[in-house]
Design a protein around this motif. Structure first.
Motif, PDB file in Angstrom:
ATOM      1  N   ILE A 185      -0.317   5.140   0.699  1.00 44.89           N
ATOM      2  CA  ILE A 185      -0.786   5.643   1.996  1.00 44.89           C
ATOM      3  C   ILE A 185       0.416   6.006   2.874  1.00 44.89           C
ATOM      4  O   ILE A 185       0.256   6.268   4.066  1.00 44.89           O
ATOM      5  CB  ILE A 185      -1.697   4.640   2.723  1.00 44.89           C
ATOM      6  CG1 ILE A 185      -0.925   3.382   3.139  1.00 44.89           C
ATOM      7  CG2 ILE A 185      -2.914   4.291   1.886  1.00 44.89           C
ATOM      8  CD1 ILE A 185      -1.692   2.500   4.116  1.00 44.89           C
TER       9      ILE A 185
ATOM     10  N   ARG B  64       7.562   0.764   1.239  1.00 42.54           N
ATOM     11  CA  ARG B  64       6.346   0.126   0.732  1.00 42.54           C
ATOM     12  C   ARG B  64       6.375  -0.110  -0.782  1.00 42.54           C
ATOM     13  O   ARG B  64       5.696  -1.002  -1.266  1.00 42.54           O
ATOM     14  CB  ARG B  64       5.128   1.004   1.050  1.00 42.54           C
ATOM     15  CG  ARG B  64       4.835   1.212   2.530  1.00 42.54           C
ATOM     16  CD  ARG B  64       3.767   2.280   2.713  1.00 42.54           C
ATOM     17  NE  ARG B  64       3.375   2.499   4.095  1.00 42.54           N
ATOM     18  CZ  ARG B  64       2.410   1.837   4.725  1.00 42.54           C
ATOM     19  NH1 ARG B  64       1.745   0.891   4.085  1.00 42.54           N
ATOM     20  NH2 ARG B  64       2.099   2.094   5.977  1.00 42.54           N
TER      21      ARG B  64
ATOM     22  N   ALA C  12       0.827  -1.211   0.000  1.00 36.64           N
ATOM     23  CA  ALA C  12       0.000   0.000   0.000  1.00 36.64           C
ATOM     24  C   ALA C  12       0.865   1.266   0.000  1.00 36.64           C
ATOM     25  O   ALA C  12       0.776   2.089   0.921  1.00 36.64           O
ATOM     26  CB  ALA C  12      -0.955  -0.006   1.198  1.00 36.64           C
TER      27      ALA C  12
ATOM     28  N   LYS D 299       3.164   2.308  11.057  1.00 35.87           N
ATOM     29  CA  LYS D 299       2.250   1.925   9.990  1.00 35.87           C
ATOM     30  C   LYS D 299       0.935   1.365  10.516  1.00 35.87           C
ATOM     31  O   LYS D 299      -0.030   1.252   9.774  1.00 35.87           O
ATOM     32  CB  LYS D 299       2.934   0.905   9.075  1.00 35.87           C
ATOM     33  CG  LYS D 299       4.103   1.485   8.332  1.00 35.87           C
ATOM     34  CD  LYS D 299       4.835   0.444   7.547  1.00 35.87           C
ATOM     35  CE  LYS D 299       6.068   1.068   6.903  1.00 35.87           C
ATOM     36  NZ  LYS D 299       6.948   0.092   6.321  1.00 35.87           N
TER      37      LYS D 299
ATOM     38  N   THR E 110      -0.148  11.942   4.349  1.00 40.00           N
ATOM     39  CA  THR E 110      -0.319  11.020   3.227  1.00 40.00           C
ATOM     40  C   THR E 110      -0.620  11.779   1.939  1.00 40.00           C
ATOM     41  O   THR E 110      -0.065  11.473   0.881  1.00 40.00           O
ATOM     42  CB  THR E 110      -1.456  10.015   3.525  1.00 40.00           C
ATOM     43  OG1 THR E 110      -1.073   9.194   4.622  1.00 40.00           O
ATOM     44  CG2 THR E 110      -1.754   9.134   2.323  1.00 40.00           C
TER      45      THR E 110
ATOM     46  N   SER F  77      -7.312   2.389   0.229  1.00 38.81           N
ATOM     47  CA  SER F  77      -7.930   1.575   1.279  1.00 38.81           C
ATOM     48  C   SER F  77      -6.887   1.019   2.232  1.00 38.81           C
ATOM     49  O   SER F  77      -7.192   0.649   3.367  1.00 38.81           O
ATOM     50  CB  SER F  77      -8.716   0.416   0.659  1.00 38.81           C
ATOM     51  OG  SER F  77      -7.835  -0.522   0.066  1.00 38.81           O
ATOM     52  N   GLY F  78      -5.646   0.951   1.759  1.00 43.72           N
ATOM     53  CA  GLY F  78      -4.577   0.396   2.586  1.00 43.72           C
ATOM     54  C   GLY F  78      -4.475  -1.109   2.513  1.00 43.72           C
ATOM     55  O   GLY F  78      -3.592  -1.709   3.127  1.00 43.72           O
ATOM     56  N   LYS F  79      -5.354  -1.745   1.749  1.00 44.90           N
ATOM     57  CA  LYS F  79      -5.329  -3.204   1.630  1.00 44.90           C
ATOM     58  C   LYS F  79      -4.470  -3.614   0.445  1.00 44.90           C
ATOM     59  O   LYS F  79      -4.563  -3.038  -0.630  1.00 44.90           O
ATOM     60  CB  LYS F  79      -6.749  -3.744   1.438  1.00 44.90           C
ATOM     61  CG  LYS F  79      -7.663  -3.519   2.634  1.00 44.90           C
ATOM     62  CD  LYS F  79      -9.061  -4.059   2.360  1.00 44.90           C
ATOM     63  CE  LYS F  79      -9.985  -3.825   3.546  1.00 44.90           C
ATOM     64  NZ  LYS F  79     -11.359  -4.313   3.263  1.00 44.90           N
TER      65      LYS F  79
END
Length: 462
Positions: free
Chosen positions: A227, A237, A224, A318, A330, A416-418
């Motif tokens: 974010i 990331r 992700a 995180k 962000t 969404s961070g997923k």
């Protein structure tokens, strides 16, 4: 069949399938890859037996990469950037004694391993070799196969139905920079950030999906990234295995943070300069790399680190919930990363500067107008066929609807961070078997039916 024979058979199968996979990319790519393998096999034997030759091996690999990447060749051999780094990493670990015994079979099954060969992730030898060695003891796992199919279908969906649609708008925008309005420029810049993420992470999802079906877990390459709350967090990331490679084989050998604050900052800038020229030739890539390097130094100055260990202590948590401050961090990080991507994508520094100028100051000149030509680049035929049986086509702004749907879906997916891995793990733990199968089938069939106009993966060009 005993374990040793089974392991040999599995490795030979991997080598054969990987070689067959690579055949589809043409004789030029095959010959260059074969040259790399033959020469590096010789170097590996010399290093393993005499503990000599690593500097010459590194020079050979870097020279081979530069010969094709920076000499004006119209077509670069496929995957040369990735397998060159894998060769350097393998030989370095062999020199350091972390690979105890050189085995041609183990080496070839690692270098050729087809799921990761085109765009990574840059897998560590020990990790991948250990997993391949354990395959002879594993049985067919139906859950692993379903999990892998889910990841593969999700990656294909990200590539075919998100990245490639966004790519049409990006190509239009960068091909018509002078005529873009301010909002056009903003949409084009954001679309490229989304396109690049979906394209690259989509490939990694498909690669991991294939591996999970085989019983192998590839290293995570994306977590992700958009974010992230600062540039340091972003590089923890984004393309995680490349960050680890540069840290392990460039930053730390340069001295890391062990030689004082100023030397630490210089080492950071050197790493990002190398990252820029690795991604492509030209000033635009150097600017992109240095934008990240300078901001990384600023981030480190603000955190007052004294050692590499401090980075993890002072870095963003995180797992901390999003609050107003974190949302702002962000947003600012995403804006900065997107501005840097403009240089990464633009054909020239002047075009990149013009797009950024329009993003920042163009509203006064053009107002809040989006070109219909840009909006039509987002048109997804499957959605439009559905719209045609509704009153939507008669709406005054109906030509913009697909654009907003694609952008909103992309943003929801990204912010969404997923990760795909999170979604796959949740998918594996759930109980709605029929719904899962239907979902996988729909996105997989939809993606396959759209393959006719699919473009090549972006990172194949880097």
């Amino acid at each position: 069949m005993d374990k040793k024979s089974a392991d040999k058979a599995i490795r030979l199968w991997i080598i054969a399938m990987s070689a067959l996979f690579f055949v589809f990319f043409g004789m030029r790519s095959i010959c260059v890859f074969a040259l790399s393998i033959v020469v590096n096999t010789i170097f590996a034997k010399i290093i393993s037996e005499k503990n000599k030759g690593l500097p010459i091996a590194v020079v050979f690999n870097v020279s081979l990469l530069c010969a094709f990447k920076y000499s004006g060749n119209p077509v670069m051999p496929v995957a040369i950037s990735f397998y060159t780094f894998q060769q350097i990493a393998f030989l370095t670990e062999l020199k350091r004694g972390n690979i105890k015994d050189f085995s041609l079979l183990n080496y070839l099954s690692y270098i050729l391993f087809f799921p990761k060969i085109l765009q990574g992730p840059l897998s560590e030898y020990d990790n991948l070799n250990r997993q391949i060695a354990s395959l002879s003891e594993k049985k067919i796992n139906s859950e692993g196969i379903m999990d892998g199919l889910y990841l593969f279908a999700l990656g294909l969906f990200k590539k075919v139905l998100l990245s490639d649609i966004l790519g049409k708008a990006v190509d239009f925008g960068y091909g018509n920079v002078a005529s873009l309005t301010a909002l056009d420029a903003v949409i084009v810049a954001i679309s490229y950030s989304f396109q690049l993420y979906f394209d690259f992470s989509g490939y990694c999802d498909m690669a991991e999906g294939v591996c999970r079906m085989m019983g192998i877990e590839l290293q995570m390459n994306f977590n992700a990234p958009y974010i992230a709350r600062n540039i340091s967090d972003f590089w923890d990331r984004w393309h995680i295995t490349l960050t680890k490679f540069f840290t392990k084989y460039v930053y730390i050998p340069l001295g890391g943070s062990r030689r004082g604050v100023l030397r630490t900052y210089l080492n950071i800038l050197i790493v990002f300069f190398i990252s820029g020229i690795w991604h492509g030739k030209g000033l635009t890539f150097i600017i992109w790399g240095m934008m990240h390097g300078v901001m990384m130094v600023i981030t480190r100055i603000k955190a007052h680190p004294s050692t590499d260990k401090d980075k993890s202590k002072n870095g963003p948590d995180k797992n901390k919930p999003f609050g107003a401050i974190n949302v702002i961090k962000t947003a600012l990080t995403f804006i900065y990363v997107t501005a840097a991507w403009v240089f990464f994508r633009a054909p020239s520094v002047n075009d990149a500067a013009l797009i950024l100028k329009k993003c920042a100051t163009g509203i006064g000149q053009y107002g809040l107008h989006i070109s219909i030509e840009l909006a039509e680049c987002f048109q997804l035929d499957e959605l439009w066929y559905v719209f045609k049986v509704t009153p939507i086509p008669s709406w005054n702004k109906s030509g913009y609807l697909c654009m907003w749907i694609i952008l909103v879906v992309s943003a929801l997916f990204i912010f969404s961070g997923k990760t795909a891995r999170n979604m796959a793990d949740k998918f594996a733990q759930g109980n709605n078997g029929i719904l899962k199968t239907v979902f996988i089938s729909i996105i997989f069939v939809w993606s396959v039916l759209s393959l006719g106009g699919v473009s090549t993966f972006l990172y194949v060009n880097f």
